[in-house]
Design an enzyme around this catalytic site. Structure first.
Site, PDB file in Angstrom:
ATOM      1  CE  LYS A 116      -3.017  -2.721  -0.313  1.00 16.49           C
ATOM      2  NZ  LYS A 116      -3.737  -3.085  -1.624  1.00 16.49           N
ATOM      3  CE  LYS A 158      -6.036   4.173   5.373  1.00 13.72           C
ATOM      4  NZ  LYS A 158      -6.520   4.644   3.839  1.00 13.72           N
ATOM      5  N   GLY A 164      -8.311  -3.156   2.110  1.00 18.42           N
ATOM      6  CA  GLY A 164      -9.673  -3.639   2.349  1.00 18.42           C
ATOM      7  C   GLY A 164     -10.161  -3.245   3.829  1.00 18.42           C
ATOM      8  CE  LYS A 201      -7.115  15.966   8.934  1.00 19.82           C
ATOM      9  NZ  LYS A 201      -6.945  16.735  10.189  1.00 19.82           N
ATOM     10  CE  LYS A 237     -16.100  -1.987  -2.563  1.00 15.72           C
ATOM     11  NZ  LYS A 237     -15.393  -2.071  -3.983  1.00 15.72           N
ATOM     12  CG  ASN A 289      -9.110  -3.174  -5.388  1.00 19.10           C
ATOM     13  OD1 ASN A 289      -8.617  -3.191  -4.521  1.00 19.10           O
ATOM     14  ND2 ASN A 289     -10.448  -2.468  -5.104  1.00 19.10           N
ATOM     15  NE  ARG A 291     -11.229  -7.754  -6.374  1.00 20.11           N
ATOM     16  CZ  ARG A 291     -10.608  -6.759  -5.337  1.00 20.11           C
ATOM     17  NH1 ARG A 291      -9.531  -6.807  -4.952  1.00 20.11           N
ATOM     18  NH2 ARG A 291     -11.583  -6.272  -4.908  1.00 20.11           N
ATOM     19  CB  VAL A 294     -17.950  -8.189  -6.433  1.00 21.73           C
ATOM     20  CG1 VAL A 294     -19.174  -8.706  -6.166  1.00 21.73           C
ATOM     21  CG2 VAL A 294     -16.899  -9.069  -5.538  1.00 21.73           C
ATOM     22  NE  ARG A 337     -20.618  -6.479  -3.480  1.00 26.46           N
ATOM     23  CZ  ARG A 337     -19.465  -6.536  -3.244  1.00 26.46           C
ATOM     24  NH1 ARG A 337     -18.696  -7.293  -2.214  1.00 26.46           N
ATOM     25  NH2 ARG A 337     -18.708  -5.613  -4.050  1.00 26.46           N
TER      26      ARG A 337
HETATM   27  C1  MV4 Z   1      -9.408   5.824   4.991  1.00 30.20           C
HETATM   28  C2  MV4 Z   1     -10.562   6.516   5.764  1.00 30.20           C
HETATM   29  C3  MV4 Z   1     -10.558   7.579   6.258  1.00 30.20           C
HETATM   30  N1  MV4 Z   1      -9.385   8.453   6.163  1.00 30.20           N
HETATM   31  N2  MV4 Z   1      -8.447   6.582   4.968  1.00 30.20           N
HETATM   32  C4  MV4 Z   1     -11.133   1.538   4.687  1.00 30.20           C
HETATM   33  C5  MV4 Z   1     -10.854   0.342   3.580  1.00 30.20           C
HETATM   34  C6  MV4 Z   1      -9.424   0.868   3.111  1.00 30.20           C
HETATM   35  N3  MV4 Z   1      -9.500   0.551   1.527  1.00 30.20           N
HETATM   36  C7  MV4 Z   1      -9.453   2.108   3.377  1.00 30.20           C
HETATM   37  N4  MV4 Z   1     -10.366   2.550   4.127  1.00 30.20           N
HETATM   38  C8  MV4 Z   1     -10.446   3.752   4.626  1.00 30.20           C
HETATM   39  N5  MV4 Z   1      -9.587   4.628   4.619  1.00 30.20           N
HETATM   40  C9  MV4 Z   1      -8.397   7.914   5.629  1.00 30.20           C
HETATM   41  N6  MV4 Z   1      -7.396   8.667   5.271  1.00 30.20           N
HETATM   42  C10 MV4 Z   1     -11.815   5.525   5.950  1.00 30.20           C
HETATM   43  C11 MV4 Z   1     -11.821   4.479   5.349  1.00 30.20           C
HETATM   44  C12 MV4 Z   1     -12.975   3.594   5.723  1.00 30.20           C
HETATM   45  C13 MV4 Z   1     -13.721   3.368   4.291  1.00 30.20           C
HETATM   46  C14 MV4 Z   1     -13.386   3.368   3.396  1.00 30.20           C
HETATM   47  C15 MV4 Z   1     -14.123   3.139   1.937  1.00 30.20           C
HETATM   48  C16 MV4 Z   1     -15.282   2.367   2.322  1.00 30.20           C
HETATM   49  C17 MV4 Z   1     -15.622   2.117   3.712  1.00 30.20           C
HETATM   50  C18 MV4 Z   1     -14.789   2.560   4.758  1.00 30.20           C
HETATM   51  C19 MV4 Z   1     -15.490   2.229   6.161  1.00 30.20           C
HETATM   52  C20 MV4 Z   1     -14.520   2.484   6.906  1.00 30.20           C
HETATM   53  C21 MV4 Z   1     -13.197   3.234   6.881  1.00 30.20           C
END
Ligand code: MV4
Length: 451
Positions: A116, A158, A164, A201, A237, A289, A291, A294, A337
C-alpha cells in the site's frame, strides 16, 4: 485467441467468466473442491477437475493443484476471478512460468499495488491526488507523534501490507498517537507478517468512489467511469451504483483523465480499479485493485461493454477495439449483493436452497450460480447472487430494483434481501445523500426496530 481457459474460482464469478468464454468460442475448464461437485459452474463447463477438499487453502488457493489442472487439460490461460489467487503476484508468475497466460495485469503491477505504501507513492508520482500523510512507512512511535503534529489530528495509521480496511487505527488526539502506533504495528505484524505502517489524515465522512480502467499490452488505456461503493458494513460492500450521485460530468471526466494518464505512465494492462475517498469535492487515492471486481456488472450496464471479454482479449495480446471517445455512459445502474446471511447480524446462513425463483424482465440481470436444490457450503464467501438493474434515470433504477427484489424467491436459507428492501426505502438513499458511515448507523437502527 485462446482455445481453452481454466477458471480458478467458484460460484457466480466462475459462471460469469465461463459465459464470456462460451460467447467467444473458447472452451472452459472448471475447478472445484469436493464441497462443490454439484455446483453450477461445474455442470456448465466443458471439462472439470476436482482440486481438493473443502477448505479453500487446500483447493481454490492450492497453486500447484491449479497449475496441474491447467496442464493436464491443456488450458492456454487461467482466469482467477476475484478473491482467492486473483491478486497473488507469485501465482501469476508461476502461471506464466508454466507457459500459461494469466488473465490479469503483470505480476509486477500486482505486487506494486499490493504494497500500500508503494501503491500510494506510485499513484502520487503518476499525478493521482493522494490523502496527505507520511511519505512511506513510519519507523517508530516518536516519528508517528512528530508527523501527526504536522498533518493535524485526527490521523489514521494503516498497515503497509493491509488493504480492504484490515489493520487500521484512528488517533483522535495527541495523547492517543503512541498507543495507536503500537497497536497498529503489532496487529499488522500478527496479521500480515509485516509490521510496517504508514499515516494519513483521517477523513471523517467521505464517499467511496472507484474508477474502472482497462488497458491493453500496446499502451492504450481507457476509463469506464466510476462506481459509488459507499454502502459498506465491516468493509463488505452491499450495494453499488453508477454514476455516483455525488459527481457531475466535469468531475467524472477530470478524474478519469488523471487516472488513465497515470495508468499509461505505469504501463498498466488488463482491468483495474483505482479507489478513492471523495470528500468536499476532492478525490484522495487510497488503493488500487488489480483484478476484476464483484461490482463490475453495473459498469457493463451503462457502457454496454463486456469486461471479462475485454480482459481475455487484452491478455491474448489484442489491442482494445475502442478509444475513450467511443465510450458513452447510458443512464444508471445499481447492484444489490445478495448474501446467504442473517440480514441484521450478518451471520452466515449456509444450507440447502429449497426453492428458487430469480427475477427477470426489462433491464434486470441476475449473476448467480444458485438453483433450486443447490447448497451454499459453509466454507466460502456468503455472496450467492448479484441483482443488477439498469434505468434511464436514478429513480427508474430504484423502482426497478424494488420490483426485482419483490420478485426474488430464495427459500431454505436467510438472505440480505430484506435489508436491501429497507435500505431502498430510506430518504437518504432516494436522495443519493449517503457516505461510508451511513449504512452501519442505519443497520443499528433497523435491527433495534425489528426487536
Ligand atoms: C481511510 C478512511 C478515512 N481516512 N483513509 C477502509 C478500507 C481501505 N480501503 C481504506 N479505508 C479507509 N481509509 C483515510 N485517510 C476511511 C476508510 C474507511 C472506509 C473506506 C471506504 C469504504 C468504507 C470504509 C469504512 C470505514 C473506513
Amino acid at each position: 485467441m485462446f482455445d481453452k481457459v481454466l477458471i480458478a474460482n467458484r460460484g457466480e464469478i466462475a459462471l460469469r467468466v465461463q459465459r464470456a468464454c462460451r460467447e467467444m468460442g473458447i472452451k472452459t475448464v472448471a475447478v472445484h473442491s469436493t464441497a462443490d461437485s454439484d455446483a453450477m459452474h461445474v455442470r456448465l463447463a466443458d471439462e472439470s477437475v476436482c482440486i481438493g477438499p473443502p477448505p479453500a487453502k487446500d483447493s481454490y488457493l492450492n497453486k500447484a493443484a491449479l497449475i496441474s489442472a491447467a496442464t493436464i487439460t491443456n488450458a492456454d490461460a487461467i482466469h482467477p476471478g476475484y478473491g482467492f489467487l486473483s491478486e497473488n503476484a507469485s501465482f501469476a508468475e508461476m502461471v506464466e512460468e508454466h507457459g500459461i497466460t494469466f488473465i490479469g495485469p503483470s505480476p509486477d503491477h500486482i505486487r506494486m499495488m499490493g504494497d500500500k505504501v508503494e501503491a500510494k507513492a506510485t499513484a502520487k508520482k503518476a499525478g493521482i491526488p493522494v490523502v496527505p500523510g507520511s511519505d512511506g512507512g513510519v519507523p517508530d512511535a516518536d516519528a508517528a507523534a512528530a508527523l501527526a503534529d504536522q498533518i493535524g489530528y485526527p490521523v489514521l495509521i494503516k498497515a503497509t501490507a493491509g488493504g480492504g480496511g484490515r489493520g487500521m487505527k484512528v488517533a483522535e488526539s495527541k495523547d492517543k498517537i503512541r498507543e495507536a502506533f503500537q497497536v497498529a504495528s503489532t496487529e499488522a505484524k500478527a496479521a500480515f507478517g509485516n509490521g510496517e505502517v504508514y499515516m494519513e489524515k483521517y477523513l471523517g465522512h467521505p464517499r467511496h468512489i472507484e474508477i474502472q480502467v482497462l488497458g491493453d499490452k500496446h499502451g492504450n488505456v481507457v476509463h469506464l467511469g466510476e462506481r459509488d461503493c459507499s454502502l459498506q458494513r465491516k468493509h463488505q460492500k452491499i450495494f453499488e451504483e453508477c454514476p455516483s450521485p455525488a459527481l457531475n460530468t466535469k468531475q467524472r471526466s477530470e478524474i478519469g483523465e488523471v487516472v488513465t494518464s497515470a495508468m499509461r505512465k505505469i504501463g498498466y494492462h488488463n482491468a483495474g480499479t483505482v479507489e478513492f475517498l471523495f470528500e468536499d469535492g476532492k478525490f484522495y487515492f487510497i488503493e488500487m485493485n488489480t483484478r476484476l471486481q464483484v461490482e463490475h456488472p453495473i459498469t457493463e450496464m451503462i457502457t454496454g461493454l463486456d469486461l471479462v471479454r475485454e480482459q481475455i482479449r487484452v491478455a491474448a495480446g489484442l489491442e482494445l477495439g475502442f478509444s475513450q471517445k467511443d465510450i458513452e455512459f447510458q443512464g444508471c445502474a445499481m447492484e444489490c449483493r445478495i448474501n446467504a446471511e442473517n440480514p441484521g447480524i450478518f451471520a452466515p446462513s449456509p444450507g440447502k436452497i429449497t426453492g428458487y425463483h430469480a427475477p427477470g424482465g426489462r433491464r434486470v440481470r441476475v449473476d448467480s450460480a444458485m438453483y433450486a436444490g443447490s447448497r451454499v457450503p459453509p466454507h466460502y464467501d456468503s455472496l450467492i447472487s448479484k441483482l443488477i438493474v439498469q434505468g434511464t434515470t436514478r429513480n427508474e433504477c430504484i423502482m426497478r430494483m424494488r420490483r426485482a427484489l419483490h420478485e426474488y424467491v430464495i427459500d431454505g436459507i436467510q438472505t440480505t434481501i430484506p435489508l436491501h428492501q429497507a435500505v431502498l426505502d430510506q430518504q437518504a438513499i432516494i436522495d443519493g445523500n449517503y457516505d461510508i458511515r451511513w449504512l452501519e448507523a442505519f443497520v443499528a437502527k433497523w435491527v433495534a426496530e425489528q426487536k
